[in-house]
Write a protein that holds these residues in place. Structure first.
Motif, PDB file in Angstrom:
ATOM      1  N   ASP A  40     -18.955   5.832  -5.770  1.00 42.38           N
ATOM      2  CA  ASP A  40     -20.083   5.026  -5.270  1.00 42.38           C
ATOM      3  C   ASP A  40     -19.799   4.446  -3.885  1.00 42.38           C
ATOM      4  OD1 ASP A  40     -18.157   3.192  -5.861  1.00 42.38           O
ATOM      5  OD2 ASP A  40     -19.326   2.079  -7.354  1.00 42.38           O
ATOM      6  N   LEU A  41     -18.785   5.040  -3.191  1.00 38.67           N
ATOM      7  CA  LEU A  41     -18.434   4.709  -1.797  1.00 38.67           C
ATOM      8  C   LEU A  41     -17.857   3.304  -1.640  1.00 38.67           C
ATOM      9  CD1 LEU A  41     -21.435   6.342   0.105  1.00 38.67           C
ATOM     10  CD2 LEU A  41     -19.230   7.326  -0.519  1.00 38.67           C
ATOM     11  N   ASP A  42     -17.341   2.752  -2.739  1.00 36.76           N
ATOM     12  CA  ASP A  42     -16.625   1.479  -2.639  1.00 36.76           C
ATOM     13  C   ASP A  42     -15.210   1.763  -2.120  1.00 36.76           C
ATOM     14  OD1 ASP A  42     -15.865  -1.178  -2.887  1.00 36.76           O
ATOM     15  OD2 ASP A  42     -15.227  -0.903  -4.981  1.00 36.76           O
ATOM     16  N   GLU A  43     -14.795   1.095  -1.065  1.00 37.34           N
ATOM     17  CA  GLU A  43     -13.519   1.389  -0.415  1.00 37.34           C
ATOM     18  C   GLU A  43     -12.508   0.276  -0.648  1.00 37.34           C
ATOM     19  OE1 GLU A  43     -11.787   1.916   4.137  1.00 37.34           O
ATOM     20  OE2 GLU A  43     -13.769   2.753   3.633  1.00 37.34           O
ATOM     21  N   LYS A  44     -11.288   0.698  -0.962  1.00 42.56           N
ATOM     22  CA  LYS A  44     -10.175  -0.240  -1.046  1.00 42.56           C
ATOM     23  C   LYS A  44      -8.991   0.326  -0.279  1.00 42.56           C
ATOM     24  CE  LYS A  44     -11.052  -2.687  -5.395  1.00 42.56           C
ATOM     25  NZ  LYS A  44     -11.216  -4.012  -4.741  1.00 42.56           N
ATOM     26  N   ASN A  45      -8.160  -0.574   0.287  1.00 45.55           N
ATOM     27  CA  ASN A  45      -6.975  -0.192   1.032  1.00 45.55           C
ATOM     28  C   ASN A  45      -5.759  -0.898   0.454  1.00 45.55           C
ATOM     29  OD1 ASN A  45      -7.875   1.396   3.672  1.00 45.55           O
ATOM     30  ND2 ASN A  45      -9.419  -0.177   3.246  1.00 45.55           N
ATOM     31  N   PHE A  46      -4.659  -0.129   0.324  1.00 46.18           N
ATOM     32  CA  PHE A  46      -3.411  -0.681  -0.203  1.00 46.18           C
ATOM     33  C   PHE A  46      -2.318  -0.486   0.844  1.00 46.18           C
ATOM     34  CE2 PHE A  46      -5.928   1.041  -3.682  1.00 46.18           C
ATOM     35  CZ  PHE A  46      -6.024  -0.041  -4.545  1.00 46.18           C
ATOM     36  N   LEU A  47      -1.602  -1.548   1.149  1.00 46.30           N
ATOM     37  CA  LEU A  47      -0.462  -1.495   2.061  1.00 46.30           C
ATOM     38  C   LEU A  47       0.768  -1.922   1.273  1.00 46.30           C
ATOM     39  CD1 LEU A  47       0.699  -1.153   4.940  1.00 46.30           C
ATOM     40  CD2 LEU A  47       0.196  -3.583   5.316  1.00 46.30           C
ATOM     41  N   THR A  48       1.712  -0.984   1.066  1.00 42.45           N
ATOM     42  CA  THR A  48       2.861  -1.235   0.196  1.00 42.45           C
ATOM     43  C   THR A  48       4.161  -1.071   0.957  1.00 42.45           C
ATOM     44  OG1 THR A  48       1.638  -0.416  -1.726  1.00 42.45           O
ATOM     45  CG2 THR A  48       4.027  -0.571  -1.941  1.00 42.45           C
ATOM     46  N   ASN A  49       5.003  -2.083   0.885  1.00 47.76           N
ATOM     47  CA  ASN A  49       6.374  -2.011   1.387  1.00 47.76           C
ATOM     48  C   ASN A  49       7.311  -1.839   0.198  1.00 47.76           C
ATOM     49  OD1 ASN A  49       6.719  -2.488   4.401  1.00 47.76           O
ATOM     50  ND2 ASN A  49       5.232  -4.090   3.875  1.00 47.76           N
ATOM     51  N   THR A  50       8.150  -0.814   0.264  1.00 41.65           N
ATOM     52  CA  THR A  50       9.057  -0.520  -0.849  1.00 41.65           C
ATOM     53  C   THR A  50      10.502  -0.584  -0.379  1.00 41.65           C
ATOM     54  OG1 THR A  50       7.416   0.934  -1.882  1.00 41.65           O
ATOM     55  CG2 THR A  50       9.701   1.181  -2.596  1.00 41.65           C
ATOM     56  N   TYR A  51      11.317  -1.239  -1.188  1.00 42.22           N
ATOM     57  CA  TYR A  51      12.759  -1.367  -0.944  1.00 42.22           C
ATOM     58  C   TYR A  51      13.456  -0.711  -2.128  1.00 42.22           C
ATOM     59  CZ  TYR A  51      17.276  -3.722  -0.204  1.00 42.22           C
ATOM     60  OH  TYR A  51      18.619  -4.019  -0.006  1.00 42.22           O
ATOM     61  N   HIS A  52      14.106   0.450  -1.903  1.00 33.65           N
ATOM     62  CA  HIS A  52      14.700   1.254  -2.964  1.00 33.65           C
ATOM     63  C   HIS A  52      16.203   1.367  -2.719  1.00 33.65           C
ATOM     64  CE1 HIS A  52      14.529   5.004  -5.651  1.00 33.65           C
ATOM     65  NE2 HIS A  52      15.772   4.956  -5.216  1.00 33.65           N
ATOM     66  N   ASP A 110      22.259   3.698 -11.276  1.00 31.84           N
ATOM     67  CA  ASP A 110      21.679   2.354 -11.357  1.00 31.84           C
ATOM     68  C   ASP A 110      20.757   2.162 -10.151  1.00 31.84           C
ATOM     69  OD1 ASP A 110      21.067  -0.272 -11.736  1.00 31.84           O
ATOM     70  OD2 ASP A 110      23.117  -1.025 -11.614  1.00 31.84           O
ATOM     71  N   THR A 111      19.451   2.032 -10.409  1.00 32.06           N
ATOM     72  CA  THR A 111      18.475   1.980  -9.333  1.00 32.06           C
ATOM     73  C   THR A 111      17.600   0.739  -9.445  1.00 32.06           C
ATOM     74  OG1 THR A 111      18.378   4.395  -9.240  1.00 32.06           O
ATOM     75  CG2 THR A 111      16.583   3.207  -8.194  1.00 32.06           C
ATOM     76  N   GLU A 112      17.394   0.091  -8.308  1.00 31.64           N
ATOM     77  CA  GLU A 112      16.474  -1.048  -8.227  1.00 31.64           C
ATOM     78  C   GLU A 112      15.438  -0.751  -7.149  1.00 31.64           C
ATOM     79  OE1 GLU A 112      16.399  -5.778  -6.899  1.00 31.64           O
ATOM     80  OE2 GLU A 112      18.253  -4.877  -7.680  1.00 31.64           O
ATOM     81  N   VAL A 113      14.156  -0.908  -7.522  1.00 27.46           N
ATOM     82  CA  VAL A 113      13.055  -0.679  -6.588  1.00 27.46           C
ATOM     83  C   VAL A 113      12.170  -1.914  -6.570  1.00 27.46           C
ATOM     84  CG1 VAL A 113      11.115   0.790  -5.948  1.00 27.46           C
ATOM     85  CG2 VAL A 113      13.113   1.787  -7.082  1.00 27.46           C
ATOM     86  N   ASN A 114      11.990  -2.477  -5.383  1.00 27.58           N
ATOM     87  CA  ASN A 114      11.084  -3.607  -5.197  1.00 27.58           C
ATOM     88  C   ASN A 114       9.945  -3.168  -4.293  1.00 27.58           C
ATOM     89  OD1 ASN A 114      12.571  -6.333  -6.218  1.00 27.58           O
ATOM     90  ND2 ASN A 114      14.070  -4.887  -5.395  1.00 27.58           N
ATOM     91  N   PHE A 115       8.695  -3.384  -4.734  1.00 29.20           N
ATOM     92  CA  PHE A 115       7.603  -3.107  -3.823  1.00 29.20           C
ATOM     93  C   PHE A 115       6.555  -4.216  -3.875  1.00 29.20           C
ATOM     94  CE2 PHE A 115       6.856  -0.477  -7.591  1.00 29.20           C
ATOM     95  CZ  PHE A 115       5.553  -0.789  -7.961  1.00 29.20           C
ATOM     96  N   SER A 116       6.006  -4.475  -2.707  1.00 28.65           N
ATOM     97  CA  SER A 116       5.004  -5.522  -2.529  1.00 28.65           C
ATOM     98  C   SER A 116       3.760  -4.893  -1.928  1.00 28.65           C
ATOM     99  CB  SER A 116       5.548  -6.621  -1.610  1.00 28.65           C
ATOM    100  OG  SER A 116       4.580  -7.628  -1.398  1.00 28.65           O
ATOM    101  N   THR A 117       2.600  -5.071  -2.597  1.00 30.08           N
ATOM    102  CA  THR A 117       1.368  -4.400  -2.198  1.00 30.08           C
ATOM    103  C   THR A 117       0.303  -5.407  -1.799  1.00 30.08           C
ATOM    104  OG1 THR A 117       1.814  -2.541  -3.674  1.00 30.08           O
ATOM    105  CG2 THR A 117      -0.452  -2.822  -2.936  1.00 30.08           C
ATOM    106  N   LEU A 135      13.731  -1.611 -12.653  1.00 39.12           N
ATOM    107  CA  LEU A 135      15.177  -1.463 -12.824  1.00 39.12           C
ATOM    108  C   LEU A 135      15.414  -0.290 -13.767  1.00 39.12           C
ATOM    109  CD1 LEU A 135      16.114  -5.228 -13.402  1.00 39.12           C
ATOM    110  CD2 LEU A 135      16.324  -3.942 -11.276  1.00 39.12           C
ATOM    111  N   SER A 136      16.207   0.654 -13.341  1.00 42.57           N
ATOM    112  CA  SER A 136      16.464   1.814 -14.196  1.00 42.57           C
ATOM    113  C   SER A 136      17.954   2.096 -14.280  1.00 42.57           C
ATOM    114  CB  SER A 136      15.731   3.054 -13.667  1.00 42.57           C
ATOM    115  OG  SER A 136      16.238   3.440 -12.410  1.00 42.57           O
ATOM    116  N   MET A 137      18.384   2.521 -15.446  1.00 38.84           N
ATOM    117  CA  MET A 137      19.756   2.957 -15.683  1.00 38.84           C
ATOM    118  C   MET A 137      19.689   4.308 -16.381  1.00 38.84           C
ATOM    119  SD  MET A 137      23.009   2.586 -15.444  1.00 38.84           S
ATOM    120  CE  MET A 137      23.327   0.869 -15.046  1.00 38.84           C
TER     121      MET A 137
END
Length: 699
Positions: free
Chosen positions: A261-273, A309-316, A330-332
């Motif tokens: 229906d032409l509704d627009e959204k924008n996402f800006l994500t910073n990821t720290y992996h 052992d992985t840690e991922v932080n993201f802020s959107t 957090l993954s192991m």
């Protein structure tokens, strides 16, 4: 007086003997020139490239040497080693599977010098002795058998400038006696590169995504091996490798989503992996010669363990709402592999029999926690968190028979059976399969013909099976599929080699139940997973010509043409019949009489082609540089510029209700400088390598 004449006679005799020795040495040198190794050799089940016979392959690392082998392609952007016109292959060292992929594989190859490589075997239809796992075959790098007696070693360093600076250092120290062999190798790499990935989905909804990523790695890998000859008939050896890998990614993703229906959204994500992945590999072997005719019994054991052992932080940031969502995962992941095998080789006057058994166990436990930022703290979201346990056992047995008929005919046939039992959190199943192989070759003067067939299996890796959700932003994620089943490959090939310079082959490859990663768009949610979804039929032809012109110019020209048809299942998509054509021209020019300075100029191109429901655009690559050998080739200096055009990878994937577009650049353009110094005793003796073929599935 008699003593005087005796003295004179002795001098004359010594002089005559010395002259005879000189004449004999000259004759030996002339014979060596006459019996100089042929550049290419065609055997019943493989094509052999003799490195010492190639001017272009001197003073290089193993990765650069592989790129000089006809029909092989090394792509540092994709981190792959492949046979032109076919998919990626597994790489072995002296029959020992490296089980590395991507950057890890290429960095390992950089630690091996071409001066230490005897030959490279391209095995497009592997015999039954080897694991049936893998699509297009094997590349076996055979190192020179005689490491130096006493102390010897080498040290090398490499500098690479892409968008970011990269550095590597490798050192090897050997100690060798008639019975004892000790080897310590250490490599350290640290660097980063930039990736620019653009992915678009056009359907009822539209999704435009771009990720600008900085990939970082820091890796220290000590490797200790030892072998001891108990007596003239038996030898025992061990090897331990510790890989202290630390990797990371900083990602900036922008996603624009337009609903029906032409509704627009924008996402800006910073990821720290950030990821820590220490691995331990232990291998051992015991060889026993049963008689003086070559009968041999061998036992090999391997153990592999990894704690990832992985840690991922993201802020959107979501617009136009102007809201921020912070998430952590957090993954192991703990893959573990154990294998043991026994091989018996029995040469008789009527032919050679090989037989053996093997058992390997692959286990993995994985735990992913998904946490939302709420009330100034991270809170676990149980619905998005998951655990996954997987256990696979494979029992295998094989037998083969090889026989030569006179000077012209060489034959080999084998049969391998593998029975697999799988138990996981999601399902349990088992399957058994036969994997036959057969080869025949005919040699007459300068002509060698060969005909070969083998059946292969491609089992999913852990990243393919793991049902974890790896999030790009709160709306987008990718996951594995624990219900994936293996794909199977039947490969037929007719080969011809002329004068050890020209080589060509016609092949037919039938791929059934193949799997790959698919992306979907459901409203604002973009997801991706792995599915078994297509069958392929490939008809192709490879051709290569390698020769030296005017004593200073070595050229290697290769070409591949293929035609493929496909059928799909589990998805709604059109199938695209297509032709493909690719070629490469590698040139090495010797610039001085002592052959210590060389210039190289290499170009390859893949024209647009179609496969299954995808179309890939033209891609070309131009590399150039020079190499210098000093101090009787003990000191090697190389400088290279790669991907001068800075080409991007572009493609499209078509579905009945949507179209997906890819446009990626992986920092291929680079300037590299490497220096290698070899030192130590030159006297040599034989050495054994250990085989471990399963680790790649832990990737």
């Amino acid at each position: 007086m008699k003593l005087k004449y005796l003295f004179i006679a002795t001098i004359l005799s010594s002089a005559t003997f010395a002259q005879t020795q000189k004449d004999s040495l000259k004759e030996i040198e002339q014979v060596n020139i006459l019996v100089r190794k042929k550049l290419l050799e065609r055997k019943a089940d493989r094509l052999i490239f003799n490195v010492d016979a190639s001017i272009a392959s001197q003073g290089m690392d193993a990765g650069e040497t592989l790129a000089n082998v006809p029909m092989l392609k090394v792509d540092e952007n994709l981190g792959t080693v492949s046979i032109t016109g076919k998919s990626s292959v597994n790489v072995m060292i002296n029959g020992k599977m490296l089980n590395l992929s991507g950057t890890a594989l290429l960095n390992y190859l950089k630690s091996i010098r071409s001066e230490n490589i005897s030959k490279i075997e391209v095995i497009t239809t592997p015999p039954s002795k080897y694991e049936a796992q893998g699509n297009s075959g094997l590349i076996n790098i055979i190192l020179k058998k005689n490491p130096n007696l006493g102390f010897s070693g080498n040290i090398s360093t490499g500098l690479t400038q892409r968008t970011y600076f990269n550095g590597s250092t490798n050192g090897t120290l050997n100690y060798q006696t008639e019975k004892l062999s000790l080897n310590l190798k250490t490599s350290y790499i640290e660097g980063a590169k930039r990736a620019d990935e653009r992915f678009t989905i056009l359907g009822a909804s539209q999704n435009y995504s771009r990720s600008v990523r900085k990939d970082m790695w820091q890796d220290l890998t000590p490797n200790l091996s030892a072998s001891y000859k108990i007596n003239k008939n038996s030898e025992v050896g061990v090897e331990y490798i510790f890989d202290n890998g630390k990797n990371g990614m900083n990602i900036l993703n922008t996603t624009r989503n337009i609903s029906p229906d032409l509704d627009e959204k924008n996402f800006l994500t910073n990821t720290y992996h950030r990821e820590k992945s220490p691995t331990h590999t232990f291998s051992t072997y015991y060889d026993l010669k049963l008689d003086s005719l070559g009968k041999k019994l061998s036992f090999t054991g391997n153990f592999y363990k990894n704690n990832n052992d992985t840690e991922v932080n993201f802020s959107t940031l979501t617009l136009p709402e102007n809201t921020i969502q912070d998430v952590k995962t957090l993954s192991m992941i703990k893959p573990q592999i154990f294998s043991v095998q026994g091989d018996l080789e029995l040469p008789f006057s009527f032919g050679t029999i090989e037989t053996g058994v093997k058992f390997n166990q692959f286990r993995n436990s994985a735990d992913l926690k998904y946490l939302d930022w709420e009330d100034n703290q991270f809170v676990i979201d149980d619905e998005k968190s998951s655990t996954f346990n997987y256990r696979e056992e494979n029992y295998a047995a094989y037998a083969s028979f090889a026989k030569s008929f006179g000077e012209h005919w060489e034959t080999k046939a084998g049969l391998r059976y593998e029975n697999t039992f799988v138990k996981s959190t999601v399902n349990n199943f088992s399957y058994g399969q036969w994997f036959p192989s057969a080869y025949v070759s005919y040699k007459e003067d300068k002509n060698v013909f060969s005909l070969s067939y083998s059946r292969r299996i491609n089992r999913p890796s852990m990243s393919n099976l793991n049902p974890f959700r790896w999030y790009e932003n709160p709306q987008s994620y990718s996951t594995g599929n624990p219900l994936l089943t293996p794909s199977y490959i039947n490969n037929y090939e007719l080969g011809y080699t002329y004068n050890n310079k020209f080589s060509t082959s016609i092949y037919y490859l039938k791929l059934k139940n193949a799997f790959g990663q698919l992306a979907y768009l459901d409203g604002r949610s973009q997801t991706g997973d792995y599915q078994n979804y297509y069958n392929n039929d490939f008809y192709g032809m490879n051709a290569s010509y390698t020769d030296t012109f005017f004593k200073f110019w070595e050229a290697n020209i290769t070409a591949n043409a293929s035609y493929q048809t496909s059928e799909v299942f589990n998805i709604n998509a059109p199938t695209l019949k297509g032709y493909s054509l690719s070629y490469s021209i590698n040139n090495t020019f010797i610039l001085n009489k002592t052959k210590t300075v060389a210039l190289f100029l290499n170009y390859d191109q893949s024209l647009p082609y179609k496969n299954v429901n995808s179309r890939f655009e033209n891609f070309s690559n131009l590399n150039s540089g020079f190499k210098i050998s000093l101090m009787e080739k003990q000191l090697q200096i190389n400088a290279t510029v790669t991907n001068i055009f800075g080409q991007r990878y572009k493609g499209q994937m078509y579905f009945e209700d949507s179209k997906q577009l890819m446009n990626n650049y992986w920092d291929g353009r680079s300037l590299r400088l490497s220096v290698n110094y070899t030192f130590g005793n030159k006297k040599q003796i034989n050495k054994k390598n250990i085989n471990f073929e399963e680790k790649d599935r832990a990737q």
